[in-house]
Design an enzyme around this catalytic site. Structure first.
Site, PDB file in Angstrom:
ATOM      1  N   LYS A  97      10.040 -11.568  -2.755  1.00  0.00           N
ATOM      2  CA  LYS A  97       9.130 -11.790  -4.226  1.00  0.00           C
ATOM      3  C   LYS A  97      10.109 -11.211  -5.482  1.00  0.00           C
ATOM      4  O   LYS A  97      11.893 -11.376  -5.876  1.00  0.00           O
ATOM      5  CB  LYS A  97       8.839 -10.588  -4.461  1.00  0.00           C
ATOM      6  CG  LYS A  97       7.299 -10.488  -3.161  1.00  0.00           C
ATOM      7  CD  LYS A  97       6.443  -9.267  -2.927  1.00  0.00           C
ATOM      8  CE  LYS A  97       5.405  -9.187  -2.001  1.00  0.00           C
ATOM      9  NZ  LYS A  97       4.684  -7.981  -1.391  1.00  0.00           N
TER      10      LYS A  97
ATOM     11  N   TYR B 175      -4.022 -13.719  -3.268  1.00  0.00           N
ATOM     12  CA  TYR B 175      -3.969 -12.401  -3.263  1.00  0.00           C
ATOM     13  C   TYR B 175      -5.848 -11.656  -2.639  1.00  0.00           C
ATOM     14  O   TYR B 175      -6.491 -11.109  -3.318  1.00  0.00           O
ATOM     15  CB  TYR B 175      -2.739 -11.321  -3.975  1.00  0.00           C
ATOM     16  CG  TYR B 175      -2.068 -10.830  -3.408  1.00  0.00           C
ATOM     17  CD1 TYR B 175      -1.430 -10.701  -1.996  1.00  0.00           C
ATOM     18  CD2 TYR B 175      -0.744 -11.054  -4.653  1.00  0.00           C
ATOM     19  CE1 TYR B 175      -0.365 -10.120  -1.528  1.00  0.00           C
ATOM     20  CE2 TYR B 175       0.475 -11.043  -4.346  1.00  0.00           C
ATOM     21  CZ  TYR B 175       0.451 -10.813  -3.320  1.00  0.00           C
ATOM     22  OH  TYR B 175       1.994 -10.173  -2.052  1.00  0.00           O
TER      23      TYR B 175
ATOM     24  N   ASN C 247       7.297  -3.960  -2.607  1.00  0.00           N
ATOM     25  CA  ASN C 247       8.067  -4.218  -1.385  1.00  0.00           C
ATOM     26  C   ASN C 247       9.243  -5.112  -1.130  1.00  0.00           C
ATOM     27  O   ASN C 247       9.032  -6.159   0.205  1.00  0.00           O
ATOM     28  CB  ASN C 247       7.446  -4.086  -0.159  1.00  0.00           C
ATOM     29  CG  ASN C 247       6.203  -4.953  -0.219  1.00  0.00           C
ATOM     30  OD1 ASN C 247       6.215  -5.832  -1.066  1.00  0.00           O
ATOM     31  ND2 ASN C 247       5.078  -4.519   0.148  1.00  0.00           N
TER      32      ASN C 247
ATOM     33  N   HIS D 257       7.159 -10.669   1.039  1.00  0.00           N
ATOM     34  CA  HIS D 257       6.023 -10.891   1.534  1.00  0.00           C
ATOM     35  C   HIS D 257       5.726 -11.649   2.666  1.00  0.00           C
ATOM     36  O   HIS D 257       6.661 -13.242   2.902  1.00  0.00           O
ATOM     37  CB  HIS D 257       5.039 -12.133   1.152  1.00  0.00           C
ATOM     38  CG  HIS D 257       4.297 -12.907   1.434  1.00  0.00           C
ATOM     39  ND1 HIS D 257       2.172 -11.906   1.445  1.00  0.00           N
ATOM     40  CD2 HIS D 257       3.484 -13.488   2.096  1.00  0.00           C
ATOM     41  CE1 HIS D 257       1.732 -12.548   2.247  1.00  0.00           C
ATOM     42  NE2 HIS D 257       1.842 -14.058   2.434  1.00  0.00           N
TER      43      HIS D 257
ATOM     44  N   GLU E 261      -2.041 -19.068   3.543  1.00  0.00           N
ATOM     45  CA  GLU E 261      -1.489 -19.871   2.633  1.00  0.00           C
ATOM     46  C   GLU E 261      -0.466 -20.730   2.316  1.00  0.00           C
ATOM     47  O   GLU E 261       0.328 -20.978   1.370  1.00  0.00           O
ATOM     48  CB  GLU E 261      -0.240 -18.087   2.488  1.00  0.00           C
ATOM     49  CG  GLU E 261      -1.131 -17.209   2.918  1.00  0.00           C
ATOM     50  CD  GLU E 261      -0.544 -15.715   3.469  1.00  0.00           C
ATOM     51  OE1 GLU E 261       0.253 -15.807   3.910  1.00  0.00           O
ATOM     52  OE2 GLU E 261      -1.243 -14.368   3.277  1.00  0.00           O
TER      53      GLU E 261
HETATM   54  P1  IDP Z   1       1.187  -6.511   3.550  1.00  0.00           P
HETATM   55  O1  IDP Z   1       1.701  -7.655   2.300  1.00  0.00           O
HETATM   56  O2  IDP Z   1       1.750  -6.116   4.412  1.00  0.00           O
HETATM   57  O3  IDP Z   1       0.606  -7.704   4.136  1.00  0.00           O
HETATM   58  P2  IDP Z   1      -1.245  -6.567   2.109  1.00  0.00           P
HETATM   59  O4  IDP Z   1      -2.399  -4.884   2.081  1.00  0.00           O
HETATM   60  O5  IDP Z   1      -1.328  -8.084   2.302  1.00  0.00           O
HETATM   61  O6  IDP Z   1       0.432  -6.075   2.751  1.00  0.00           O
HETATM   62  O7  IDP Z   1      -0.828  -5.838   0.131  1.00  0.00           O
HETATM   63  C1  IDP Z   1      -0.227  -7.050  -0.639  1.00  0.00           C
HETATM   64  C2  IDP Z   1       0.517  -6.691  -0.831  1.00  0.00           C
HETATM   65  O8  IDP Z   1      -0.096  -5.930  -2.019  1.00  0.00           O
HETATM   66  C3  IDP Z   1       1.469  -5.523  -0.740  1.00  0.00           C
HETATM   67  O9  IDP Z   1       2.984  -6.032  -0.088  1.00  0.00           O
HETATM   68  C4  IDP Z   1       1.824  -4.529  -2.123  1.00  0.00           C
HETATM   69  O10 IDP Z   1       2.684  -5.422  -2.785  1.00  0.00           O
HETATM   70  C5  IDP Z   1       0.787  -4.303  -2.280  1.00  0.00           C
HETATM   71  N1  IDP Z   1       0.060  -3.928  -1.817  1.00  0.00           N
HETATM   72  C6  IDP Z   1      -0.688  -3.230  -0.778  1.00  0.00           C
HETATM   73  N2  IDP Z   1      -1.402  -1.560  -0.763  1.00  0.00           N
HETATM   74  C7  IDP Z   1      -0.810  -1.236  -2.163  1.00  0.00           C
HETATM   75  C8  IDP Z   1      -1.103   0.229  -1.944  1.00  0.00           C
HETATM   76  O11 IDP Z   1      -2.273   0.408  -1.630  1.00  0.00           O
HETATM   77  N3  IDP Z   1      -0.671   0.154  -3.204  1.00  0.00           N
HETATM   78  C9  IDP Z   1      -0.060  -0.053  -4.107  1.00  0.00           C
HETATM   79  N4  IDP Z   1       0.384  -1.390  -4.058  1.00  0.00           N
HETATM   80  C10 IDP Z   1      -0.307  -2.026  -2.815  1.00  0.00           C
HETATM   81 MG    MG Z   2      -0.940  -9.183   3.613  1.00  0.00          MG
END
Ligand code: IDP
Ligand code: MG
Length: 172
Positions: free
Chosen positions: A17, A57, A128, A131, A142
């Protein structure tokens, strides 16, 4: 996806990212991912537009963090670049998710990529750094969203031939 007796050969989409790129973590991340012993079958740098971000997303639309997540992946806070890669091999999805770590960088294993390099901003965005697809259905959707068949070194999903005529920019 090809299934043998106990081996599942999978593909998975990995994105470094914009925060990962701006922090010069590309080498560290790819190095750590090499522990998975998977093979890279596609890679490119992408400037993510709103349509790609929102399609990627789409399942999170309606979450309170959605708008900021879209800005984050488009690079509004860092740099307008994402490194997109496709990894392939045995249990690729699980292996990469293990190295990536939990979604929330504060609860992620400290030795995982997200645990090591991620942070939560004061406005609550989970920055984070990577992805990784979470299941075969997501991986297929994806990979097909981010890559065209000819951008991968092998054919991993069914393709069809289509006559395409369009203007494109070429080198002068
Ligand atoms: P993942 O990336 O671990 O699969 P997802 O639930 O698919 O997690 O969420 C996509 C992205 O959205 C996450 O990597 C993170 O950057 C962001 N995200 C997910 N949950 C939260 C949250 O509760 N607060 C803020 N950002 C979030
Ligand atoms: Mg995800």
């Amino acid at each position: 996806m090809v299934e043998n007796d106990d081996v599942t050969i999978e593909q998975t989409l990995v994105l470094i990212k914009p925060d990962g790129l701006v922090k010069s973590l590309t080498g560290n991340i790819i190095d750590k991912l090499s522990e998975s012993e998977l093979v890279i079958v596609g890679a490119k740098v992408v400037s993510v537009d709103r349509e790609l971000a929102e399609t990627h997303y789409r399942d999170l639309k309606g979450q309170k963090f959605f708008d900021e997540l879209i800005e984050y992946i488009m690079g509004t806070y860092h740099t307008k670049r994402v490194l997109a890669m496709v990894y392939e091999g045995e249990n690729a999805i699980k292996r990469v998710r293990h190295i990536t770590g939990d979604t929330n960088p504060e609860s992620a294993n400290p030795t995982s990529l997200r645990g090591k390099y991620g942070r939560i901003t004061t406005s609550g965005v989970f920055e984070n750094v990577v992805h990784a697809s979470s299941c075969p259905e997501d991986a297929k959707r994806e990979i097909q969203l981010w890559f065209k068949p000819h951008e991968l070194t092998k054919v991993i999903y069914d393709t069809r031939e289509e006559e395409v005529t369009k203007r494109e920019t070429v080198w002068k």
